[in-house]
Design an enzyme around this catalytic site. Structure first.
Site, PDB file in Angstrom:
ATOM      1  N   TYR A 128      -7.080   6.555   3.715  1.00 44.56           N
ATOM      2  CA  TYR A 128      -7.138   5.523   2.677  1.00 44.56           C
ATOM      3  C   TYR A 128      -6.313   4.288   3.060  1.00 44.56           C
ATOM      4  O   TYR A 128      -6.802   3.155   3.010  1.00 44.56           O
ATOM      5  CB  TYR A 128      -6.641   6.057   1.318  1.00 44.56           C
ATOM      6  CG  TYR A 128      -6.249   4.907   0.432  1.00 44.56           C
ATOM      7  CD1 TYR A 128      -7.226   4.099  -0.140  1.00 44.56           C
ATOM      8  CD2 TYR A 128      -4.915   4.545   0.267  1.00 44.56           C
ATOM      9  CE1 TYR A 128      -6.891   2.979  -0.877  1.00 44.56           C
ATOM     10  CE2 TYR A 128      -4.562   3.430  -0.464  1.00 44.56           C
ATOM     11  CZ  TYR A 128      -5.557   2.651  -1.034  1.00 44.56           C
ATOM     12  OH  TYR A 128      -5.220   1.532  -1.731  1.00 44.56           O
TER      13      TYR A 128
ATOM     14  N   CYS B 273     -12.537   1.699 -15.691  1.00 45.78           N
ATOM     15  CA  CYS B 273     -13.062   3.060 -15.550  1.00 45.78           C
ATOM     16  C   CYS B 273     -11.889   4.035 -15.448  1.00 45.78           C
ATOM     17  O   CYS B 273     -11.689   4.721 -14.457  1.00 45.78           O
ATOM     18  CB  CYS B 273     -13.953   3.142 -14.313  1.00 45.78           C
ATOM     19  SG  CYS B 273     -14.938   4.646 -14.249  1.00 45.78           S
TER      20      CYS B 273
ATOM     21  N   ASP C  15      -9.307   5.659  -2.722  1.00 49.48           N
ATOM     22  CA  ASP C  15      -8.116   6.273  -3.324  1.00 49.48           C
ATOM     23  C   ASP C  15      -8.547   7.034  -4.581  1.00 49.48           C
ATOM     24  O   ASP C  15      -9.748   7.205  -4.836  1.00 49.48           O
ATOM     25  CB  ASP C  15      -7.055   5.198  -3.635  1.00 49.48           C
ATOM     26  CG  ASP C  15      -7.469   4.291  -4.778  1.00 49.48           C
ATOM     27  OD1 ASP C  15      -8.665   4.323  -5.186  1.00 49.48           O
ATOM     28  OD2 ASP C  15      -6.614   3.544  -5.294  1.00 49.48           O
TER      29      ASP C  15
ATOM     30  N   GLY D 126      10.613   7.071  -6.204  1.00 48.72           N
ATOM     31  CA  GLY D 126      10.114   8.435  -5.979  1.00 48.72           C
ATOM     32  C   GLY D 126       9.321   8.582  -4.688  1.00 48.72           C
ATOM     33  O   GLY D 126       9.086   7.618  -3.971  1.00 48.72           O
TER      34      GLY D 126
ATOM     35  N   GLU E  84       0.822  -1.211   0.000  1.00 49.23           N
ATOM     36  CA  GLU E  84       0.000   0.000   0.000  1.00 49.23           C
ATOM     37  C   GLU E  84       0.858   1.265   0.000  1.00 49.23           C
ATOM     38  O   GLU E  84       0.521   2.241  -0.646  1.00 49.23           O
ATOM     39  CB  GLU E  84      -0.961   0.005   1.191  1.00 49.23           C
ATOM     40  CG  GLU E  84      -2.109  -0.986   1.045  1.00 49.23           C
ATOM     41  CD  GLU E  84      -2.942  -0.751  -0.220  1.00 49.23           C
ATOM     42  OE1 GLU E  84      -3.023   0.400  -0.685  1.00 49.23           O
ATOM     43  OE2 GLU E  84      -3.488  -1.726  -0.754  1.00 49.23           O
TER      44      GLU E  84
END
Ligand code: SF4
Length: 371
Positions: free
Chosen positions: A120, A187, A138, A81, A37
């Site tokens: 989240y 989506c 999220d 990053g 996560e």
């Protein structure tokens, strides 16, 4: 209003049939779920996958991570990053070991007290690792729900209420993952594949013909441009100086060549002056003659640009000759390393590119020209 039962059935059937084979979906433990996560915040699954595998080999559990040095942790994260995630994960491992007996807390409200764990992440971890019946919203889920609700800018609380209403109490972790996966694969932001969407019957935006407008775009924040003069001190042995970034903020705790912010339109002379002043501030005299033969004095390397989320940075590297004695004198304020050793340090991407240019130059090529 979408009927939750029909929605859950359609979504989970589609997920069971099409779920992507991702490395964090096997042999799950709370530690592995949390690691994945953290890695997936701001990062696509395909990008995170190889890092995840390497991370588990390097840090297989809480103890290995808690015992690791900050440099080892940043190095393992190098290239992914948003390095604050690595630092937070490291701190979380220490907190889990010291305050929670080596076990990740199950309660989402306690999870949220861990470094870097927000609403989240707490929802995702609690539902996926522990089967808790809590939603996880999220960016992907926000987009899907905005379209299902046909709401241009649903508030975080509206999104949580709708996500909680639809959530399957029997399979909360799978449901949350399925909704995220729908956003990532069907989506999608620009070309949603409504023709194959398992929940198209429940989609208000599809019925209203407003899919392309949902969610409404946020007004873009103006991007700040920042320029830096970068002092690449090199002695005759091909050794250079890097310093540690501050403990907090952007790229916290990583290594970089000493640098100073300059006016965006800085001339070559101003860039070199700023770079020399930065070195002088560290106690390195930049005027010493190079004792080696491979490096021309005061050479500008090609500027390196890097886009952060909130700013565009341009680094203007200048190679400045120093004596070995100069560099040795500042070993306490930084690290003096051979150029080929830079690869073993946690250097941000832009700094790595400067290091690569330097290596090329010392090998006999490169550089923009003498200042
Ligand atoms: S029908 Fe289209 S817009 Fe609606 S949820 Fe499915 S993919 Fe998204």
């Amino acid at each position: 209003m979408t009927r939750p039962e029909a929605f859950r059935r359609a979504l989970l059937r589609h997920f069971d049939e099409t779920r992507r084979d991702l490395p964090w979906r096997t042999a799950r433990t709370p530690y592995r779920v949390l690691v994945s996560e953290f890695m997936l915040q701001q990062t696509r699954a395909q990008t995170a996958a190889p890092y995840y595998a390497r991370w588990l080999r390097r840090f297989p559990g809480w103890s290995a991570l808690a015992d690791a040095s900050r440099d080892d942790v940043l190095l393992a994260w190098k290239g992914l990053g948003y390095y604050a995630r690595a630092a937070n994960l490291h701190r979380t491992a220490v907190v889990v070991r010291e305050r929670h007996g080596g076990c990740l807390p199950r309660d989402p409200s306690v999870l949220k007290t861990l470094p870097g764990v927000g609403e989240y992440t707490a929802g995702a971890v609690a539902s996926i690792a522990f089967g808790a019946c809590v939603p996880a919203v999220d960016g992907n889920v926000r987009r899907v729900l905005s379209r299902l609700m046909d709401a241009p800018r649903p508030s975080p609380s509206e999104l949580r209420v709708e996500a909680a209403r639809l959530l399957d109490p029997k399979r909360p972790g799978d449901f949350n993952e399925a909704l995220m996966e729908l956003g990532a694969t069907v989506c999608t932001p620009r070309s949603p594949r409504c023709g194959v969407c398992p929940v198209a019957d429940c989609c208000r935006a599809l019925a209203a013909g407003t899919v392309a407008e949902r969610p409404a775009l946020r007004p873009k924040r103006p991007v700040r441009h920042v320029a830096y003069a970068v002092a690449v001190a090199v002695d005759g042995q091909g050794r250079t100086l890097v310093v540690r970034r501050p403990e907090k903020g952007l790229l916290a705790g990583m290594w970089e060549f000493p640098s100073a912010e300059i006016a965006d339109s800085g001339s070559g002379g101003a860039i070199e002056a700023a770079a020399r002043a930065r070195l002088a501030g560290l106690g390195v005299g930049g005027e010493g003659a190079m004792s080696g033969r491979r490096c021309r004095p005061s050479v500008r390397l090609v500027p390196v640009r890097h886009a952060f989320t909130h700013m565009q940075a341009t680094y203007h590297p200048v190679v400045l000759p120093c004596t070995t004695r100069n560099l040795a004198a500042v070993a306490k304020s930084g690290l003096v390393v051979r150029v080929d050793e830079l690869a073993g340090l946690a250097l941000p991407v832009a700094q790595q590119k400067i290091g690569e240019q330097l290596a090329t130059m010392l090998a006999g090529g490169g550089g923009e020209g003498s200042v």
